[in-house]
Design an enzyme around this catalytic site. Structure first.
Site, PDB file in Angstrom:
ATOM      1  N   GLU A   1       1.651  -0.442 -10.642  1.00  0.00           N
ATOM      2  CA  GLU A   1       3.055  -0.324 -10.758  1.00  0.00           C
ATOM      3  C   GLU A   1       4.567   0.880 -11.077  1.00  0.00           C
ATOM      4  O   GLU A   1       5.202   0.075 -12.124  1.00  0.00           O
ATOM      5  CB  GLU A   1       4.572  -1.968 -10.418  1.00  0.00           C
TER       6      GLU A   1
ATOM      7  N   ALA B   1       0.515  -1.011   0.033  1.00  0.00           N
ATOM      8  CA  ALA B   1      -0.117  -0.331  -0.030  1.00  0.00           C
ATOM      9  C   ALA B   1       1.044   1.179  -0.052  1.00  0.00           C
ATOM     10  O   ALA B   1       0.990   1.762   1.242  1.00  0.00           O
ATOM     11  CB  ALA B   1      -1.130  -0.010   1.272  1.00  0.00           C
TER      12      ALA B   1
END
Lengths: 260, 386
Positions: B363, B123
């Protein structure tokens, strides 16, 4: 709990073709698999072990390359594997096969023996029950659910043509299982690595203490005269007329067929 | 092409492929349609030891590296990117513990992770902190034996389903980028809850939710590394995991390519299979070229990472960008080759195209990846020219 699972290596029938002239399997180039019903037997063994503790031993009778099937079973999680391999075992019918398997199982010791209901190549469904007879223990065939198991007894659902029987039986015993029983697990990576290195025990007829003329072709009273696909009779007649006429006609037809 | 895999690498590829074909392909369309988390598939992956591939043996894993993880991710992605996202996000969440965890933390968490008993999530992202990770607003204030976390994390893969969360929060705002820290937060900790479940364009078998921290009490021993190391933890984690996104790109592209190839061979127009037309052949040829190039780059970079190299940021960014741009292109072309059929949900390529898009975004967007590459190039140029 000492759990023995019997497996057979069979040709992968998804790939197999039949020679229409001889009605025999064309085995060349066909890969071998564990008999699909035996995969359910392995899964049943592993689940029993997970529930009750103990060990699962998988055994097979076959040529040296049947070792592949045993390694696959190890990759799924069984503890040990025994290969019954001996030139003297070749050509065995179900009787000689059962006698041989029973000999090995007796030597290994057991609380429960689990087999697939039948092999997809021979399709006899005889070996499981015959092994139980040789061992002198009860058997329950076509098991679709294991309801309960303790040290002394087991409660099983036996699949019947319509519905199922609930059977309670004492241990030790032998069961044969159907595919409704479970979903066989896939191998694990650790299992595959263990399988690669695992030692496979090998038994010959001497190891299990059975005379050479009681195993293999010499111990097999069955003689195969001919192999053929059963002919399908497609002949059919449809009854017509009033109910009385139909009954009369049906009786005549049955008499002609010598059914009554 | 033969990439000279070891026996063990082939084992992983074969087993991952078996799981993909036997367990994932039959359910992927339904999971996508229902936006359902693949709990049963996760259990199959756990039982097959797939979660332990990159975890050291002393913590119950297989002790392998980036290449082996890429092989598994690629095979799963070939069948369903949603499922492979749930799987790969687990690795992403685990790297902070693997790279920065104390012995106690590793002993406590890694065995459960390796066995697949516990799922992990990472997270970092917040409503105001995506590409600009320095915009993080979640705070962690030390009070006695605890850090008290407050804030909101957004678009967190595996949120709600995972048991363990590696969370980046600000411990000292005055220090800027050096004021962030990383924490291990467990599901069920006081003051930790989940927000809404996102409705996504693709990868709909993966779950994406908010994490809500309201005076969440995290034991002080759950800090990863030291206070102030949060950004280092995050960046090194992303450097390590990025190659897995590249492998996802290769996998989904391969899956779409195979569907298009099969279709082109069977579909007859103008009296011939459409594969006999050069216009179609050339599209397929370009797809095949790009996939093989992407695969070669992903494997090479994975091997470089496994060699223990330190300067992996640039090359892992290159592999991520290239393979995921290829994935978008190839899945789009697969739909094109299949025409109307490709656009229909009856065939799997429309899903693959929807799924592939995320790879260019998550990502680190492919633009951020190019920034990383650009910055590395500036450094290299400075070394050359002074």
């Amino acid at each position: 709990m000492r759990i023995i699972v019997c497996v057979k290596q069979v040709p992968d029938t998804a790939e197999v073709k039949i020679n229409p002239e001889t009605n025999t399997l064309i085995r060349e180039g066909v890969s071998s698999i564990i008999n699909p019903y035996d995969m359910h037997a392995i899964e049943a063994g592993l689940q029993l072990k997970e529930k009750k503790g103990g060990t699962v031993t998988v055994i097979t009778m076959g040529p040296p390359q049947a070792e592949e099937a045993l390694r696959e079973a190890i990759s799924m999680g069984v503890d040990e594997a025994v290969l019954l391999t001996d030139r003297a075992f070749a050509g065995a019918d179900t009787l000689a096969t059962s006698r041989t398997l029973a000999g090995a199982i007796r030597k290994l010791g057991f609380d429960i023996v689990i087999c697939g209901k039948q092999a997809i190549d021979g399709d006899t469904a005889q070996v499981g029950p015959e092994v139980a007879e040789f061992l002198g223990i009860p058997h329950v065939a076509y098991v679709k659910k294991i309801e309960e198991i303790t040290e002394e007894k087991i409660v099983l659902y036996r699949m019947m043509e319509e519905g199922y029987d609930v059977v309670e039986a004492p241990l030790p015993l032998l069961i044969t299982v159907v595919k409704e029983l479970n979903v066989p697990r896939l191998p694990s990576l650790k299992g595959k690595m263990r399988a690669k290195k695992a030692e496979i025990k090998r038994f010959t007829h001497k190891d299990i203490g059975i005379e050479e003329d009681r195993v293999g072709l010499r111990g097999s009273p069955t003689q195969v005269k001919n192999i053929f696909a059963p002919e399908r009779k497609k002949e059919r007649k449809i009854l017509q007329g009033s109910p009385e006429e139909q009954v009369e006609w049906l009786i005549e037809e049955l008499k002609k067929l010598k059914c009554i | 092409m033969d990439y000279f895999f070891t026996e063990e690498q082939k084992m992983i590829r074969d087993l991952a492929r078996q799981i993909a074909e036997e367990k994932i392909v039959p359910v992927r369309a339904e999971l996508d349609e229902k936006e359902e988390f693949p709990r049963e598939i996760m259990e199959v992956l756990a039982q097959s030891d797939m979660f332990g591939i990159f975890v050291p043996e002393e913590y119950g894993g297989l002790g392998m590296g980036a290449l082996e993880l890429c092989i598994a991710v690629e095979e799963l992605s070939r069948a369903c990117l949603g499922i492979s996202t749930s799987y790969a996000a687990n690795a992403l969440g685990t790297y902070p513990i693997l790279l920065f965890g104390t012995e106690e933390q590793k002993k406590k968490y890694l065995p459960d992770i390796a066995a697949g008993r516990k799922l992990v999530a990472f997270a970092l992202t917040e409503p105001n902190a995506g590409s600009d990770a320095a915009g993080i607003q979640t705070t962690a204030k030390k009070e006695g034996d605890y850090y008290i976390l407050n804030g909101l994390k957004q678009w967190i893969t595996n949120a709600g389903e995972a048991d363990i969360y590696t969370v980046i929060a600000i411990t000292d705002r005055a220090k800027g980028a050096r004021g962030a820290s990383a924490f291990i937060v467990e599901k069920g900790m006081e003051g930790f809850s989940f927000g809404k479940k996102e409705k996504k364009m693709g990868i709909r078998a993966s779950v994406t939710r908010e994490l809500i921290f309201e005076n969440c009490k995290v034991p002080k021993e759950n800090i990863l590394g030291r206070e102030g190391m949060g950004f280092i933890v995050a960046m090194r984690t992303l450097d390590q995991s990025r190659i897995g996104v590249g492998a996802q790109g290769v996998g989904v592209a391969q899956g779409a390519f195979e569907e298009a190839l099969k279709f082109a061979k069977q579909r007859v127009q103008f009296g011939k299979p459409i594969i006999s037309f050069q216009a179609v052949q050339h599209i397929l040829a370009d797809m095949a070229i790009q996939i093989e190039a992407a695969r070669s780059l992903v494997y090479s970079v994975a091997r470089y990472i496994d060699s223990g190299a330190k300067d992996i940021s640039k090359v892992s960014a290159m592999a991520k960008v290239f393979a995921t741009d290829v994935a978008m292109k190839v899945t789009t072309d697969a739909v094109q080759v299949m025409g109307g059929a490709g656009y229909m949900r009856e065939y799997p390529v429309e899903k693959m195209m929807r799924d592939a898009k995320i790879l260019q975004i998550y990502e680190g967007t492919n633009q951020i990846q190019r920034n990383i590459i650009g910055q590395a190039l500036i450094k290299e140029a400075t070394k050359l020219t002074g």
